[in-house]
Design a protein around this motif. Structure first.
Motif, mmCIF file in Angstrom:
data_model
loop_
_atom_site.group_PDB
_atom_site.id
_atom_site.type_symbol
_atom_site.label_atom_id
_atom_site.label_comp_id
_atom_site.label_asym_id
_atom_site.label_seq_id
_atom_site.Cartn_x
_atom_site.Cartn_y
_atom_site.Cartn_z
ATOM 1 N N ASP A 186 3.642 3.372 -11.373
ATOM 2 C CA ASP A 186 3.323 4.231 -12.511
ATOM 3 C C ASP A 186 2.262 3.579 -13.389
ATOM 4 O O ASP A 186 2.223 2.344 -13.516
ATOM 5 C CB ASP A 186 4.580 4.487 -13.355
ATOM 6 C CG ASP A 186 5.560 5.414 -12.647
ATOM 7 O OD1 ASP A 186 5.188 5.951 -11.591
ATOM 8 O OD2 ASP A 186 6.686 5.587 -13.159
ATOM 9 N N THR A 214 -1.337 -5.393 -8.257
ATOM 10 C CA THR A 214 -1.967 -4.150 -7.796
ATOM 11 C C THR A 214 -3.440 -4.055 -8.147
ATOM 12 O O THR A 214 -4.153 -3.205 -7.621
ATOM 13 C CB THR A 214 -1.253 -2.937 -8.416
ATOM 14 O OG1 THR A 214 -1.383 -2.992 -9.854
ATOM 15 C CG2 THR A 214 0.231 -2.939 -8.054
ATOM 16 N N THR A 249 7.952 2.404 -7.328
ATOM 17 C CA THR A 249 8.820 3.241 -6.512
ATOM 18 C C THR A 249 8.533 3.001 -5.026
ATOM 19 O O THR A 249 7.380 3.044 -4.586
ATOM 20 C CB THR A 249 8.605 4.734 -6.839
ATOM 21 O OG1 THR A 249 8.803 4.929 -8.240
ATOM 22 C CG2 THR A 249 9.582 5.604 -6.064
ATOM 23 N N ARG A 292 4.406 3.286 -4.930
ATOM 24 C CA ARG A 292 3.832 4.077 -6.007
ATOM 25 C C ARG A 292 4.107 3.368 -7.334
ATOM 26 O O ARG A 292 5.259 3.176 -7.704
ATOM 27 C CB ARG A 292 4.424 5.489 -6.036
ATOM 28 C CG ARG A 292 3.706 6.389 -7.066
ATOM 29 C CD ARG A 292 4.229 7.829 -7.061
ATOM 30 N NE ARG A 292 5.514 7.941 -7.728
ATOM 31 C CZ ARG A 292 6.656 8.200 -7.148
ATOM 32 N NH1 ARG A 292 6.700 8.353 -5.815
ATOM 33 N NH2 ARG A 292 7.785 8.294 -7.830
ATOM 34 N N THR A 340 -5.307 -0.283 -12.377
ATOM 35 C CA THR A 340 -4.837 1.036 -11.963
ATOM 36 C C THR A 340 -5.209 2.066 -13.020
ATOM 37 O O THR A 340 -5.709 1.733 -14.103
ATOM 38 C CB THR A 340 -3.310 1.039 -11.780
ATOM 39 O OG1 THR A 340 -2.699 0.669 -13.031
ATOM 40 C CG2 THR A 340 -2.883 0.053 -10.710
ATOM 41 N N PRO A 368 9.144 3.832 -0.825
ATOM 42 C CA PRO A 368 9.168 5.061 -0.024
ATOM 43 C C PRO A 368 10.554 5.671 0.120
ATOM 44 O O PRO A 368 10.694 6.891 0.213
ATOM 45 C CB PRO A 368 8.598 4.630 1.329
ATOM 46 C CG PRO A 368 7.727 3.459 1.007
ATOM 47 C CD PRO A 368 8.423 2.752 -0.109
ATOM 48 N N SER A 414 0.814 -1.220 0.000
ATOM 49 C CA SER A 414 0.000 0.000 0.000
ATOM 50 C C SER A 414 0.845 1.267 0.000
ATOM 51 O O SER A 414 0.350 2.350 -0.312
ATOM 52 C CB SER A 414 -0.941 0.012 1.203
ATOM 53 O OG SER A 414 -0.190 -0.075 2.415
ATOM 54 N N ASP A 415 2.154 1.146 0.363
ATOM 55 C CA ASP A 415 3.039 2.309 0.399
ATOM 56 C C ASP A 415 3.796 2.518 -0.904
ATOM 57 O O ASP A 415 4.522 3.506 -1.045
ATOM 58 C CB ASP A 415 4.053 2.163 1.548
ATOM 59 C CG ASP A 415 3.382 2.212 2.921
ATOM 60 O OD1 ASP A 415 2.341 2.889 3.027
ATOM 61 O OD2 ASP A 415 3.906 1.577 3.867
#
Length: 353
Positions: A60, A90, A71, A58, A93, A73, A55-56
């Protein structure tokens, strides 16, 4: 839910450790981390380069066949071309649906065909409608500025001050005023109908009208065609372009084409500024054959209504035909009907008059 996502047993790709530009082969692995999945990046030596909860991260959005970037944190990045595995991890998206339709398959041919058909319909029917609507909403001040900008460009690039005598200019203006006064009053009020003279050696005997009603006649025309009936025919033709808004229609049709191209391919530059401030686009436009024929008929009718012999326009084109014959016509005549064709059409129209 992210907690329901499948665990990856080594998704291959490449990674950049935090604050490092070194690209190295790596794997993305997941394991249970409570309510969320725990994600690791491991290099080929099984060293952990970065870790974080799913969940943390990112991720693209997908873009064609470009690698998907994940990416962490701390700034570490993992990238892979396995779009399906990332989507399995995921879920859907932003951009997933578009990416699905971007994939090359048989359906893509249908999408391309539909787009081309829509572009053709827009070009064939929509551009004229867009031009008509634009003309209806164009303030007179904008049209006046188009005339000013275009005339400035002409004076800078190709024209010199007129060398005609005051008497010659007065003779032409007398013919021109008679033509304008034969127009309905509302038409007279709508346009400026200003006649200017310029010495333009490269253009030869010619006259042309700008959208707001500004008319330009070359010295060569006045010297070669002093007959008032010929002047009336040619000036009436140019007045027809103004009254029937051929110049504005060509400008807006051209702009609509730019808009269509921009819609399909992206930005094409500050076209509107070019038109209004410099007039360069207007100079690059030519009237269509249909517009030329319509302006011929308008000029013949106006000449006749003003008391001139409408055959004067015929004499002008007969002279052009004798002078140019089968040679390549000058640039300003490139999209016009041939002089011989126009002479025949003029004879037929005069018979109807």
């Amino acid at each position: 839910m992210m907690g329901d996502a499948p665990q990856l047993r080594g998704l291959r790709g490449h990674a950049y450790a935090a604050r490092s530009s070194y690209r190295q082969p790596a794997r993305l692995l997941t394991r249970e981390g409570g309510e969320d999945l725990w994600v690791d990046i491991q290099n080929d030596e099984r060293a952990v380069l970065a870790s974080a909860y799913l969940s943390d991260l990112r991720v693209d959005p997908p873009l064609g066949t470009a690698p998907r970037k994940v990416t962490f944190p701390d700034g570490a990045v993992f990238e892979t071309t396995d779009h399906d595995a990332i989507e399995a991890l995921t879920g859907k998206t932003r951009g997933s649906l578009l990416h699905h339709y971007e994939n090359f398959n048989a359906r893509l041919f249908g999408v391309v065909a539909v787009c081309l058909a829509a572009a053709w319909v827009m070009w064939r029917y929509g551009l004229d409608i867009m031009a008509s609507v634009a003309i209806a909403f164009t303030p007179p001040a904008v049209i006046e500025q188009i005339d000013v900008g275009t005339l400035q460009t002409i004076d800078f690039a190709m024209a010199e001050p007129s060398r005609l005598t005051d008497a010659q200019k007065a003779d032409v203006n007398k013919v021109y005023r008679r033509l304008v006064q034969s127009l309905p009053q509302d038409v007279q009020d709508e346009h400026s109908f200003e006649l200017l003279f310029r010495d333009m050696p490269g253009m030869g005997p010619n006259a042309f009208a700008l959208p707001g009603g500004t008319m330009v006649m070359t010295d060569a025309f006045v010297n070669d065609f002093p007959d008032a009936n010929v002047m009336a025919g040619v000036l009436g033709h140019e007045i027809g372009h103004v009254v029937e808004q051929h110049g504005l229609k060509r400008i807006y049709r051209s702009l609509s084409m730019y808009i269509l191209i921009a819609f399909l391919a992206g930005d094409v530059g500050p076209i509107l500024e070019d038109v209004v401030l410099e007039g360069n686009v207007l100079l690059s436009l030519s009237f269509s054959r249909a517009q030329e024929t319509s302006a011929d008929e308008f000029g013949l009718s106006l000449s006749d209504a003003s008391g001139f012999d409408p055959a004067g326009l015929k004499l002008f084109f007969e002279k052009l035909d004798e002078e140019y014959g089968d040679q390549e016509p000058p640039q300003w005549q490139s999209t016009h009907p041939s002089s011989a064709e126009r002479v025949k059409a003029i004879d037929a129209y005069i018979d109807r008059l």
